[in-house]
Design a protein around this motif. Sequence first.
Motif, short mmCIF file in Angstrom:
data_model
loop_
_atom_site.label_atom_id
_atom_site.label_comp_id
_atom_site.label_asym_id
_atom_site.label_seq_id
_atom_site.Cartn_x
_atom_site.Cartn_y
_atom_site.Cartn_z
N ILE A 146 9.90 3.60 2.66
CA ILE A 146 8.93 4.38 3.40
C ILE A 146 9.33 5.84 3.50
N ARG A 147 10.58 6.12 3.87
CA ARG A 147 10.97 7.51 4.10
C ARG A 147 10.85 8.35 2.85
N TYR A 148 11.17 7.77 1.71
CA TYR A 148 11.09 8.53 0.46
C TYR A 148 9.64 8.71 0.02
N LEU A 149 8.80 7.74 0.30
CA LEU A 149 7.38 7.87 -0.01
C LEU A 149 6.75 8.97 0.84
N LEU A 150 7.11 9.03 2.12
CA LEU A 150 6.59 10.09 2.98
C LEU A 150 7.10 11.45 2.53
N LEU A 151 8.34 11.51 2.11
CA LEU A 151 8.89 12.76 1.58
C LEU A 151 8.13 13.18 0.32
N GLY A 152 7.85 12.20 -0.56
CA GLY A 152 7.08 12.51 -1.76
C GLY A 152 5.69 13.00 -1.43
N SER A 153 5.06 12.38 -0.43
CA SER A 153 3.73 12.83 -0.01
C SER A 153 3.78 14.28 0.48
N VAL A 205 -2.15 1.86 -0.21
CA VAL A 205 -1.86 0.68 0.61
C VAL A 205 -1.93 -0.58 -0.24
N SER A 206 -2.97 -0.68 -1.06
CA SER A 206 -3.14 -1.87 -1.89
C SER A 206 -2.06 -1.97 -2.96
N LEU A 207 -1.63 -0.84 -3.50
CA LEU A 207 -0.54 -0.88 -4.47
C LEU A 207 0.74 -1.36 -3.81
N ALA A 208 0.93 -1.00 -2.56
CA ALA A 208 2.09 -1.53 -1.84
C ALA A 208 1.99 -3.04 -1.68
N PHE A 209 0.79 -3.54 -1.37
CA PHE A 209 0.59 -4.98 -1.24
C PHE A 209 0.97 -5.71 -2.52
N VAL A 210 0.51 -5.20 -3.68
CA VAL A 210 0.71 -5.93 -4.93
C VAL A 210 2.09 -5.69 -5.54
N SER A 211 2.91 -4.86 -4.91
CA SER A 211 4.27 -4.62 -5.44
C SER A 211 5.33 -5.03 -4.42
N GLY A 212 4.99 -5.96 -3.54
CA GLY A 212 6.01 -6.52 -2.67
C GLY A 212 5.73 -6.47 -1.20
N GLY A 213 4.70 -5.71 -0.78
CA GLY A 213 4.42 -5.63 0.65
C GLY A 213 5.46 -4.79 1.37
N ALA A 221 3.40 4.27 1.53
CA ALA A 221 4.26 4.17 2.71
C ALA A 221 3.61 3.33 3.80
N LEU A 222 2.31 3.51 4.01
CA LEU A 222 1.61 2.72 5.02
C LEU A 222 1.63 1.24 4.66
N GLY A 223 1.46 0.94 3.38
CA GLY A 223 1.47 -0.45 2.95
C GLY A 223 2.82 -1.12 3.09
N ARG A 224 3.89 -0.33 3.19
CA ARG A 224 5.22 -0.88 3.41
C ARG A 224 5.49 -1.14 4.89
N MET A 225 4.59 -0.70 5.76
CA MET A 225 4.77 -0.91 7.19
C MET A 225 4.19 -2.26 7.60
N ASP A 226 4.51 -2.69 8.82
CA ASP A 226 3.96 -3.94 9.35
C ASP A 226 2.60 -3.64 9.95
#
Length: 430
Positions: free
Chosen positions: A164-171, A97-105, A234-239
């Motif tokens: 998000i969709r590709y991150l969930l697929l990767g997970s 989640v935090s990596l998503a925050f620091v790479s664009g939200g 993926a969660l960090g890319r969500m609102d």
Amino acid sequence: MTEDHLPPDTARHSSRPGPAGGQRSPVPAFGSTGGRHNISRGARRVAGVDAARGFALLGMTAVHTLDLWNDDAGRATLNGLLFSGKSSALFVTLAGVSLAFVSGGRAPSAGRRMVAARWSVAARAVVIALVGLLTGLLDPEPENILVYYGMFFLLAIPFLHLRIRYLLLGSALFALLGPLLVWWARTSLPSADAYEDPTIVDLVTHPLAVGSNVLLTGAYPALAWMTYLCAGLALGRMDLRSVRVQVRLVLAGGALSCLAWGSSLLALHVLGGYDAIRRATPWISERTIDQIVVVEPDSQMPTTTLWWLVVPGPHTNTPPALLLCLGTAVATLGLFLLVPRTVSTWLLPLAAMGSMTFTLYTAHLAFMSFDVYENAPSLWFWAQIACFALFAVLWQRTVGQGPLEKVVSAVTHDVRRRVLARDTAPDTPA
């Protein structure tokens, strides 16, 4: 574990031109309008993430200090049921989640900003891993996740730009294929158990063995645990400010946990997996098998039959185990994002602890290198939590970032600045 706790990349986004005339993303830090109300909602979001991270620290401290299994009763303790494996999974998910925050939200950075984000994540990984390798010299009793944490961050770099969709697929792919790779490594690679807690000396003398341990055969094998980091991204890319999203996280996480647990029990007790495990591993008692299924193995998982791969126990690194712990992590995050709206004051100590978990977890490992806690584990557990909360609240109010967090922040911000300056240098007038 070493997050800046405000999304530094998104916090600087606006519609005005960036360096060298580049257009910045129109996504602000705390909302589409940047108003006071949206700042408050964004602050609650960060507080919820920090509180969840503080809860993960509390859980890992409990797992390392208190009993997980009651030998006399032959069942898991409440501590084992609540926290074993789940707290560390929550830690890694929140790192994503935090990596998503620091790479664009919500909108991944692009161009030179993504390049800068990747280099800063790499620097973050090196600092965390180095602290972990040095802490390993103290030989703490619990497994040291810091070295693995550094590897998680390095492996996350190619995924930072994904949606998000590709991150969930990767997970999902890591959850399915990672356990197979771990299984293969543990049955094929020599000295698979050589470095349960690698140190800086081990890295210098046996780098390949340490690398295989961190990736495949250790306590937190990165190629399986990337399940959590990709999901966290993926969660960090969500609102995460949206109540609807928060409720969906709780429901989806709970459903995933129930599905993983139920499918595992079906495979074990209806399709014959439990009996196959018992026949293939006759030297292990049924009580020990039950302990592995519910809590975790005392040492490495047996590899006598592939039926072990349907066991849902924490730290077994099987698909059901990974998905079960991921579901609880997602649901826990959703709950903590919802709770601060009504009882935020009660969560202040937990959020303060969550804002400096790198510092506090390292202090916990240092404390656990002594054996004093074994005589009175409950006393020492609560003593640690009280000290963590008191230190975190006082430090946050008087200084700000935790000591180790400040070091990591300084290093990563310097790397980001240098990369952006290097990329804009050709456009600078002579």
